[in-house]
Motif scaffolding. Structure first.
Motif, PDB file in Angstrom:
ATOM      1  N   UNK A  20       0.840  -1.198   0.000  1.00 51.27           N
ATOM      2  CA  UNK A  20       0.000   0.000   0.000  1.00 51.27           C
ATOM      3  C   UNK A  20       0.874   1.246   0.000  1.00 51.27           C
ATOM      4  N   UNK A  21       0.341   2.322  -0.576  1.00 46.22           N
ATOM      5  CA  UNK A  21       1.017   3.616  -0.487  1.00 46.22           C
ATOM      6  C   UNK A  21       0.814   4.191   0.911  1.00 46.22           C
ATOM      7  N   UNK A  22       1.522   5.275   1.196  1.00 45.29           N
ATOM      8  CA  UNK A  22       1.400   5.874   2.519  1.00 45.29           C
ATOM      9  C   UNK A  22      -0.021   6.373   2.778  1.00 45.29           C
ATOM     10  N   UNK A  23      -0.646   6.969   1.732  1.00 48.54           N
ATOM     11  CA  UNK A  23      -2.010   7.485   1.888  1.00 48.54           C
ATOM     12  C   UNK A  23      -2.985   6.338   2.119  1.00 48.54           C
ATOM     13  N   UNK A  24      -2.845   5.232   1.328  1.00 52.18           N
ATOM     14  CA  UNK A  24      -3.736   4.083   1.498  1.00 52.18           C
ATOM     15  C   UNK A  24      -3.581   3.463   2.888  1.00 52.18           C
ATOM     16  N   UNK A  25      -2.328   3.372   3.347  1.00 55.10           N
ATOM     17  CA  UNK A  25      -2.076   2.771   4.674  1.00 55.10           C
ATOM     18  C   UNK A  25      -2.706   3.636   5.772  1.00 55.10           C
ATOM     19  N   UNK A  26      -2.581   4.963   5.618  1.00 55.61           N
ATOM     20  CA  UNK A  26      -3.169   5.867   6.619  1.00 55.61           C
ATOM     21  C   UNK A  26      -4.687   5.759   6.615  1.00 55.61           C
ATOM     22  N   UNK A  27      -5.280   5.689   5.401  1.00 59.48           N
ATOM     23  CA  UNK A  27      -6.733   5.582   5.290  1.00 59.48           C
ATOM     24  C   UNK A  27      -7.242   4.293   5.938  1.00 59.48           C
ATOM     25  N   UNK A  28      -6.561   3.163   5.641  1.00 57.29           N
ATOM     26  CA  UNK A  28      -6.999   1.882   6.196  1.00 57.29           C
ATOM     27  C   UNK A  28      -6.811   1.842   7.703  1.00 57.29           C
ATOM     28  N   UNK A  29      -5.742   2.444   8.197  1.00 58.11           N
ATOM     29  CA  UNK A  29      -5.514   2.463   9.647  1.00 58.11           C
ATOM     30  C   UNK A  29      -6.648   3.196  10.367  1.00 58.11           C
ATOM     31  N   UNK A  30      -7.036   4.370   9.808  1.00 57.24           N
ATOM     32  CA  UNK A  30      -8.139   5.141  10.414  1.00 57.24           C
ATOM     33  C   UNK A  30      -9.452   4.359  10.316  1.00 57.24           C
ATOM     34  N   UNK A  31      -9.707   3.751   9.118  1.00 54.09           N
ATOM     35  CA  UNK A  31     -10.954   3.001   8.931  1.00 54.09           C
ATOM     36  C   UNK A  31     -11.042   1.814   9.897  1.00 54.09           C
ATOM     37  N   UNK A  32      -9.953   1.074  10.048  1.00 59.93           N
ATOM     38  CA  UNK A  32      -9.954  -0.090  10.952  1.00 59.93           C
ATOM     39  C   UNK A  32     -10.168   0.364  12.391  1.00 59.93           C
ATOM     40  N   UNK A  33      -9.541   1.501  12.772  1.00 61.53           N
ATOM     41  CA  UNK A  33      -9.686   2.003  14.144  1.00 61.53           C
ATOM     42  C   UNK A  33     -11.156   2.312  14.446  1.00 61.53           C
ATOM     43  N   UNK A  34     -11.820   3.020  13.484  1.00 62.25           N
ATOM     44  CA  UNK A  34     -13.238   3.364  13.694  1.00 62.25           C
ATOM     45  C   UNK A  34     -14.125   2.133  13.596  1.00 62.25           C
ATOM     46  N   UNK A  35     -13.777   1.183  12.678  1.00 62.33           N
ATOM     47  CA  UNK A  35     -14.639   0.013  12.488  1.00 62.33           C
ATOM     48  C   UNK A  35     -14.654  -0.878  13.724  1.00 62.33           C
ATOM     49  N   UNK A  36     -13.518  -0.965  14.430  1.00 65.39           N
ATOM     50  CA  UNK A  36     -13.480  -1.782  15.641  1.00 65.39           C
ATOM     51  C   UNK A  36     -14.370  -1.212  16.729  1.00 65.39           C
ATOM     52  N   UNK A  37     -14.642   0.076  16.688  1.00 68.92           N
ATOM     53  CA  UNK A  37     -15.416   0.727  17.750  1.00 68.92           C
ATOM     54  C   UNK A  37     -16.875   0.998  17.332  1.00 68.92           C
TER      55      UNK A  37
END
Length: 267
Positions: A20-37
């Motif tokens: 993944x690119x840096x932008x994609x990795x950042x987007x997925x990290x934020x999405x996973x953080x919110x999805x877990x909650x």
């Protein structure tokens, strides 16, 4: 199908395995953080299921019903009116640009006779090589465009192609047919003969009939309350400099929206 619970999935290891690119990795990290909650992905999947369930209840289009390729409509005559009007517009634009080399928008001659514009048309029609043919092509292309745009609007209305999600393009088409009529009217006045003069007078009277701003509109568009040299100058500027750029831009946007949304098949 995996029975692994979403929360037990090793997202970090999954992301490490992919490039993944840096932008994609950042987007997925934020999405996973919110999805877990907040279970965002689960609710999106529910909405997606409801959306397709509603759309599956729509009646089949003609190509779906009879197993045809949807490009079938490209060859149906009534579905080619938009392309036909665009082709007529291109022919009118090219022939009009060539006529512009010989046409003069002057309404008054040095002796005071209102003949400069009319005499330039007379020269094109009688003395210029192929001038009669060139002006006829321009005039017929303009008339074909008006007729094709009008029939195109009728086809869109009676086949329901103006409905969701194509309302914006329908409104854009209404603006385009209005500008097409303005194109024809301004071109009708350019010969500056008797027909043009009285057509200009009708335009002035129609402008004056507008409540509150009628006189201001007549002054702006016709340069006064009766056809005069300023009227011809304004029609020439509208016809040659203003309308071509506006109409070309709107046609490009109109075609781009059709390209994105696809052909509106009758259901």
């Amino acid at each position: 199908m995996s029975l692994e619970r979403p929360d037990d999935h090793d997202h970090d290891a999954w992301m490490e395995q992919r490039d993944f690119s840096r932008v994609e990795r950042m987007y997925l990290t934020v999405l996973i953080w919110f999805d877990k909650r907040l279970r965002i992905v689960d609710y999106l999947e529910i909405l997606e299921g409801l959306y397709y369930k509603v759309n599956m209840q729509m009646p089949k289009s003609h190509t779906e019903q009879y197993g045809l390729d949807n490009k079938f409509w490209y060859w149906y005559p009534l579905y080619a009116l938009g392309s036909f009007s665009t082709l007529a517009y291109i022919v009118a634009a090219i022939s009009g640009a060539l006529l512009g080399f010989y046409y003069s928008p002057g309404a008054l001659g040095s002796s005071g006779d209102p003949t400069i514009a009319y005499e330039s048309l007379t020269f094109i029609m009688t003395d210029l090589n192929f001038g009669f043919m060139l002006r006829s092509i321009h005039r017929w292309a303009a008339q074909v465009m008006v007729a094709a745009v009008f029939l195109h609007m009728l086809r869109v209305y009676f086949t329901g192609a103006y409905k969701e999600p194509r309302e914006l393009n329908w409104l854009l088409g209404i603006v385009l047919i209005s500008l097409t009529l303005l194109f024809g009217y301004s071109g009708y006045l350019l010969p500056w003969d008797q027909l043009a003069f009285w057509a200009g007078q009708i335009g002035v009277e129609m402008s004056l009939s507008i409540p509150l701003i009628g006189e201001w509109v007549a002054q702006l568009i016709f340069g006064g309350f009766t056809p005069n040299p300023a009227t011809l100058q304004r029609m020439y500027i509208l016809h040659v400099f203003f309308l071509p750029f506006v109409v070309t831009t709107l046609i490009a946007v109109h075609i781009a929206i059709v390209w994105m949304q696809g052909i509106a098949e009758p259901h």
